[in-house]
Design an enzyme around this catalytic site. Structure first.
Site, short mmCIF file in Angstrom:
data_model
loop_
_atom_site.label_atom_id
_atom_site.label_comp_id
_atom_site.label_asym_id
_atom_site.label_seq_id
_atom_site.Cartn_x
_atom_site.Cartn_y
_atom_site.Cartn_z
N CYS A 92 153.82 6.24 36.16
CA CYS A 92 154.61 7.32 35.58
C CYS A 92 153.74 8.53 35.23
O CYS A 92 153.22 9.19 36.12
CB CYS A 92 155.37 6.78 34.37
SG CYS A 92 156.84 7.73 33.95
N HIS A 93 153.53 8.84 33.96
CA HIS A 93 152.63 9.93 33.57
C HIS A 93 151.18 9.46 33.41
O HIS A 93 150.30 10.24 33.06
CB HIS A 93 153.11 10.57 32.28
CG HIS A 93 154.45 11.26 32.40
ND1 HIS A 93 155.64 10.59 32.20
CD2 HIS A 93 154.78 12.53 32.74
CE1 HIS A 93 156.65 11.44 32.38
NE2 HIS A 93 156.15 12.61 32.72
N GLU B 262 161.48 15.97 35.62
CA GLU B 262 161.28 16.75 34.39
C GLU B 262 162.34 17.84 34.28
O GLU B 262 162.89 18.09 33.20
CB GLU B 262 159.88 17.38 34.37
CG GLU B 262 158.72 16.45 34.71
CD GLU B 262 158.39 15.42 33.64
OE1 GLU B 262 159.26 15.11 32.80
OE2 GLU B 262 157.25 14.92 33.67
#
Length: 239
Positions: A140-141, A171
């Site tokens: 993910c991030h 986002e």
């Protein structure tokens, strides 16, 4: 000599208000730590969980319906569960010896965009795992951790490799781009480009999707945390 059958799951120490208009908190996306923990433990790994500062905050979104099964939510809520006890130990990366780990796995949550790029002690452990022939992974991030994780020649370990991570499209879809930009930190695909990696993604922003490129294994979103870790185990077994 094979790398140690011990894994470190990195969690973010950062938190921030996100998900307007209610201003809910982003922090550790619980499933992105819990799913890897369960997969690695089932595969016979010793598993530690640590952050840069030894502190963590749960991500509000990660506890909404759909991200954890009923049993997983019980596992998280039970402060006597092995997973929750490990989370609550509050390990600081700077207190750990990177030589002890054969796998480094960066879980995330949007908050990871804030502290991972500057998390020197977590990066040092990941670099040691890499130097010792282990597996470095992020979901993910989590790829925000990659700046500063270099090989013996001083090059980013993802240079020339394919990686994935949370999409910029998602986002925008979540209507949080303005808030993210206010943090002054790059997004995942921007990190990839700056480090000479090729960012790839699935068509759907919530598809279960991961990429294996040598000893670098990355996953696109929370839905990918389990399959990404299963791929990590497969790569590790082939070392």
């Amino acid at each position: 000599m094979s790398p140690p059958r011990r894994a470190l799951i990195a969690i973010t120490s950062a938190q921030a208000s996100l998900f307007a208009p209610n201003g809910h908190t982003t922090g550790v996306f619980i499933s992105e730590a819990l799913h890897p923990y369960n997969v690695l433990k089932a595969a016979g790994f010793d598993v530690d969980i640590a952050s840069e500062k030894g502190t963590w905050t749960e991500d509000w979104l990660s506890l909404q319906p759909g991200f954890l099964s009923e049993d997983e939510r019980k596992q998280y809520d039970d402060t006597a569960s092995e997973f929750r006890k490990e989370m609550d130990r509050g390990r600081k990366a700077g207190d750990l010896d990177g030589e002890q780990y054969g796998v480094f796995f960066a879980s995330a949550g949007h908050a990871a965009l804030i502290d991972y790029p500057h998390a020197k002690d977590l990066k040092a452990i990941a670099a040691k795992v890499w130097a010792n022939g282990g597996v470095v992974s992020a979901v993910c991030h989590g790829p925000a951790i990659f700046p500063g994780i270099n090989d013996a020649d001083g090059n980013p370990i993802i240079k020339g490799r394919k990686i994935t991570g949370f999409t910029t499209q998602a986002e925008h879809d979540m209507k949080i781009m303005d808030a993210l930009r206010s943090w002054g930190e790059p997004l995942v695909d921007e990190h990839a480009k700056a480090l000479g990696a090729e960012y790839v993604r699935a068509d759907g922003v919530w598809d279960d999707f991961h990429v294996v490129d040598g000893r670098v294994v990355t996953g696109m979103n929370p839905q990918s945390a389990k399959s990404t870790t299963e791929a990590v185990v497969k790569v590790f077994e082939g070392l």
